[in-house]
Design an enzyme around this catalytic site. Sequence first.
Site, PDB file in Angstrom:
ATOM      1  N   GLY A 266       1.222  -9.165   1.499  1.00 24.79           N
ATOM      2  CA  GLY A 266       0.633  -7.833   0.668  1.00 24.79           C
ATOM      3  C   GLY A 266      -0.085  -7.128   1.445  1.00 24.79           C
TER       4      GLY A 266
ATOM      5  N   HIS B 225       9.710  -0.349   8.405  1.00 23.09           N
ATOM      6  CA  HIS B 225      10.255  -1.734   9.054  1.00 23.09           C
ATOM      7  C   HIS B 225       9.160  -1.567  10.296  1.00 23.09           C
ATOM      8  CE1 HIS B 225      12.508  -4.306  10.996  1.00 23.09           C
ATOM      9  NE2 HIS B 225      13.002  -2.458  11.909  1.00 23.09           N
TER      10      HIS B 225
HETATM   11  C1  GRF Z   1       5.455  -5.544   8.164  1.00 21.73           C
HETATM   12  O1  GRF Z   1       5.440  -5.842   9.602  1.00 21.73           O
HETATM   13  C2  GRF Z   1       6.428  -5.050   7.500  1.00 21.73           C
HETATM   14  O2  GRF Z   1       6.104  -4.051   7.948  1.00 21.73           O
HETATM   15  C3  GRF Z   1       7.307  -5.726   7.181  1.00 21.73           C
HETATM   16  O3  GRF Z   1       7.079  -6.942   6.740  1.00 21.73           O
HETATM   17  C4  GRF Z   1       5.402  -6.963   7.046  1.00 21.73           C
HETATM   18  C5  GRF Z   1       5.289  -7.280   5.990  1.00 21.73           C
HETATM   19  O4  GRF Z   1       3.257  -7.502   6.125  1.00 21.73           O
HETATM   20  N1  GRF Z   1       8.692  -5.364   6.346  1.00 21.73           N
HETATM   21  P1  GRF Z   1       2.441  -7.286   4.905  1.00 21.73           P
HETATM   22  O5  GRF Z   1       3.265  -8.121   3.700  1.00 21.73           O
HETATM   23  O6  GRF Z   1       2.822  -5.668   4.514  1.00 21.73           O
HETATM   24  O7  GRF Z   1       1.040  -7.961   4.781  1.00 21.73           O
END
Ligand code: GRF
Length: 205
Positions: free
Chosen positions: A11, A102
């Site tokens: 998150g 992404h």
């Molecule tokens: C991030 O690197 C995002 O780009 C990918 O998953 C990860 C999520 O991280 N889709 P978080 O849960 O927001 O810390």
Amino acid sequence: MSVVVLISGRGSNLEAILDAGVPVSGVISNKADAKGLQIAARRKVPARIVEHRAFAAREAFEAELAAEIDRFAPKLVALAGFMRILTPGFAERYAGRLVNIHPSLLPAFPGLATHERALAAGVKLHGCTVHYVTAALDHGPIILQAAVPVLRGDTPDTLAARVLRQEHQVYPRAIRWILEDRLVSETGVVRVKGDDAQLVFTDRA
Ligand code: GRF
């Protein structure tokens, strides 16, 4: 005029979105133990859990997910580390108001393990992409990208950390553009009205 954020884990992007003052009306997780739910609780943002494991079919899970989303009547649905592949039907239902972040410079490295794959490919530039979600996994129209250098001695973890710092900058910015109706889309190419750049480049380690 609010946003619903879908998460599965840590998150940190959710937190960055909240820190930026984006109006988030709800958080939905497909995992009951997602750390991001604690962030939502601390910030007093209503949170729901729709566990995919409770449903035999993807469509049934998505029907419940959509019902929860629609209860918040959001202008935008933001995927932030939401680790479920969505069906074309779901993407269609939220067309134009469903975005994702992404961790690569799309269209390079769609899918998982992007930092490992970037290092293995020997690319010198890596980054992240905020894009509209369409039926094609990780291939929707690009809204905003941030590029970072790949440095000698990088590991997947050091590279991921450098990219993540940029994710936290660009995702709230892209969301704001949408809430302010500043994006125009023509044959799959998204432009922002005004002077704002749709590419952020940092050469900082
Ligand atoms: C991030 O690197 C995002 O780009 C990918 O998953 C990860 C999520 O991280 N889709 P978080 O849960 O927001 O810390």
